[in-house]
Scaffold this active site. Structure first.
Site, PDB file in Angstrom:
ATOM      1  N   CYS A  74     -57.402  56.999  12.826  1.00  0.00           N
ATOM      2  CA  CYS A  74     -58.678  56.314  13.053  1.00  0.00           C
ATOM      3  C   CYS A  74     -58.399  54.915  13.604  1.00  0.00           C
ATOM      4  O   CYS A  74     -57.783  54.085  12.918  1.00  0.00           O
ATOM      5  CB  CYS A  74     -59.468  56.221  11.748  1.00  0.00           C
ATOM      6  SG  CYS A  74     -61.028  55.340  11.959  1.00  0.00           S
ATOM      7  N   HIS A 165     -60.284  65.071  21.070  1.00  0.00           N
ATOM      8  CA  HIS A 165     -61.425  64.453  21.746  1.00  0.00           C
ATOM      9  C   HIS A 165     -61.835  65.287  22.951  1.00  0.00           C
ATOM     10  O   HIS A 165     -60.981  65.712  23.733  1.00  0.00           O
ATOM     11  CB  HIS A 165     -61.079  63.031  22.195  1.00  0.00           C
ATOM     12  CG  HIS A 165     -60.847  62.093  21.050  1.00  0.00           C
ATOM     13  ND1 HIS A 165     -61.852  61.372  20.447  1.00  0.00           N
ATOM     14  CD2 HIS A 165     -59.715  61.804  20.366  1.00  0.00           C
ATOM     15  CE1 HIS A 165     -61.352  60.671  19.451  1.00  0.00           C
ATOM     16  NE2 HIS A 165     -60.056  60.920  19.374  1.00  0.00           N
ATOM     17  N   GLU A 214     -68.825  61.904  16.326  1.00  0.00           N
ATOM     18  CA  GLU A 214     -67.506  62.066  15.728  1.00  0.00           C
ATOM     19  C   GLU A 214     -67.395  63.332  14.884  1.00  0.00           C
ATOM     20  O   GLU A 214     -68.324  63.699  14.156  1.00  0.00           O
ATOM     21  CB  GLU A 214     -67.157  60.862  14.832  1.00  0.00           C
ATOM     22  CG  GLU A 214     -66.680  59.669  15.605  1.00  0.00           C
ATOM     23  CD  GLU A 214     -65.943  58.684  14.713  1.00  0.00           C
ATOM     24  OE1 GLU A 214     -65.275  59.114  13.763  1.00  0.00           O
ATOM     25  OE2 GLU A 214     -66.076  57.475  14.980  1.00  0.00           O
ATOM     26  N   CYS A 223     -65.686  54.255  18.203  1.00  0.00           N
ATOM     27  CA  CYS A 223     -64.580  55.172  17.892  1.00  0.00           C
ATOM     28  C   CYS A 223     -63.359  54.698  18.663  1.00  0.00           C
ATOM     29  O   CYS A 223     -63.357  54.768  19.916  1.00  0.00           O
ATOM     30  CB  CYS A 223     -64.959  56.597  18.277  1.00  0.00           C
ATOM     31  SG  CYS A 223     -63.678  57.821  17.926  1.00  0.00           S
ATOM     32  N   GLY A 226     -61.419  57.483  20.232  1.00  0.00           N
ATOM     33  CA  GLY A 226     -62.285  58.000  21.294  1.00  0.00           C
ATOM     34  C   GLY A 226     -62.283  57.109  22.525  1.00  0.00           C
ATOM     35  O   GLY A 226     -62.341  57.598  23.657  1.00  0.00           O
TER      36      GLY A 226
HETATM   37  N1  LIG Z   1     -63.871  61.288  12.881  1.00  0.00           N
HETATM   38  C1  LIG Z   1     -62.506  61.174  13.453  1.00  0.00           C
HETATM   39  C2  LIG Z   1     -61.686  60.155  12.640  1.00  0.00           C
HETATM   40  C3  LIG Z   1     -62.160  58.728  12.865  1.00  0.00           C
HETATM   41  C4  LIG Z   1     -61.924  58.304  14.277  1.00  0.00           C
HETATM   42  C5  LIG Z   1     -62.708  57.082  14.719  1.00  0.00           C
HETATM   43  N2  LIG Z   1     -63.605  56.512  13.759  1.00  0.00           N
HETATM   44  C6  LIG Z   1     -61.787  56.035  15.311  1.00  0.00           C
HETATM   45  O1  LIG Z   1     -62.106  54.831  15.226  1.00  0.00           O
HETATM   46  O2  LIG Z   1     -60.749  56.434  15.915  1.00  0.00           O
HETATM   47  C7  LIG Z   1     -61.805  62.536  13.396  1.00  0.00           C
HETATM   48  O3  LIG Z   1     -62.152  63.372  12.548  1.00  0.00           O
HETATM   49  O4  LIG Z   1     -60.887  62.712  14.235  1.00  0.00           O
END
Ligand SMILES: N[C@H](CCC[C@H](N)C(=O)O)C(=O)O
Length: 280
Positions: A74, A165, A214, A223, A226
């Site tokens: 994350c 992604h 997400e 994100c 992302g």
């Molecule tokens: N929900 C994402 C994890 C958090 C990613 C995002 N909040 C970031 O800042 O990279 C997943 O399951 O891959």
């Protein structure tokens, strides 16, 4: 048990330092994440971030989404963890090593008057092979590949930053049916471990606007992984250069895809409050 409420551009987390305290028994992590992240019945957050001792880094960062699923990495959370470790965790290093399930990441702190003003994170290299996303289908990369959803054909570019992604380029992000398309793409059978979804509007070769759905958290204000995946997809599709300002609903991240094939993400990290979670 003490927690800190932190966020990166409004992508918010409950941070619990398990180097200094024990996680109470009696409830598994998924159940705890769902309960504590609930916006009304809990503290409210996009995820739960747990810090553990690590034999190979300053700390191991575990990320649990608000739906209870575990994520490999994350980006917004790791900036908050670096800030926490420097300002409260006793790790007075401007360059840290934080182990994650996606590998060891290297945040560098940007200090102003002894406080962490921003963090620049080496996010590692992007994975482009279909099986590394992971995604079902023949070997090779996934660049502008047609995907039919309810009679509509979308062209997707898939990138893993340790987590999956699915990036789609659109003329206007405000016109995207995020709540309709987001969950259908997140759970599409082509993605055996589901996927994060980024809708991207290219403003020019060095600026984009992104809205995110997400995996395991739904719509978030930002994100970090992302944003990195977005720039990789922008370069692969020849829509952007390798240094891009990524404008998200919660704010802007600077993303650089350098010649060493590493992605570098620069952005803020905020601590909002601390509190106590009753130990049942
Ligand atoms: N929900 C994402 C994890 C958090 C990613 C995002 N909040 C970031 O800042 O990279 C997943 O399951 O891959």
């Amino acid at each position: 048990m003490q927690f800190f409420k932190v966020h990166g551009l409004g992508n918010d987390f409950i941070l619990v330092d398990l180097v200094k305290q024990e996680w109470p028994g009696g409830e598994n992590l998924s159940e705890s994440a769902r309960r504590l992240c609930h916006r009304q019945f809990g503290i409210g957050a996009d995820g739960l971030v747990l810090l553990h001792p690590s034999p190979r880094a300053d700390v191991f960062m575990q990320v649990i989404n608000s739906d209870g699923s575990e994520a490999e990495m994350c980006g917004n959370a790791i900036r908050c963890v670096a800030k926490y470790l420097y300002e409260r965790g006793g790790i007075k290093k401007e360059v840290m090593h934080i182990e994650t399930r996606a590998g060891v990441m290297v945040p560098r702190l940007v200090l102003e008057n002894g406080r962490v003003a921003a963090v620049r994170v080496d996010m590692g290299i992007p994975r482009l092979e279909r099986q590394d996303i992971p995604m079902i289908g023949p070997p090779g990369s996934v660049i502008k590949e047609p995907l039919v959803l309810e009679g509509q054909t979308f062209h997707i570019t898939a990138v893993s930053m340790g987590n999956p992604h699915c990036v789609l380029f659109v003329p206007d992000v405000e016109q995207v049916d995020l709540y309709g398309l987001g969950p259908k793409l997140e759970k599409h059978p082509l993605f055996p471990r589901k996927t994060n979804v980024e809708f991207v509007q290219v403003l020019n070769r060095s600026e984009v606007r992104v809205r995110v759905w997400e995996r395991g958290a739904g719509p978030t204000l930002a994100c970090g992984t992302g944003a990195c995946a977005t720039v990789v997809a922008g370069v692969l599709n020849n829509y952007t250069d390798r240094e891009v300002k990524v404008h998200l609903p919660g704010g802007t991240l600077l993303i650089e895809w350098k010649e060493d094939n590493h992605l570098y993400m620069t952005g803020p990290a905020e601590e909002i409050f601390c509190g106590q979670i009753p130990c049942s």
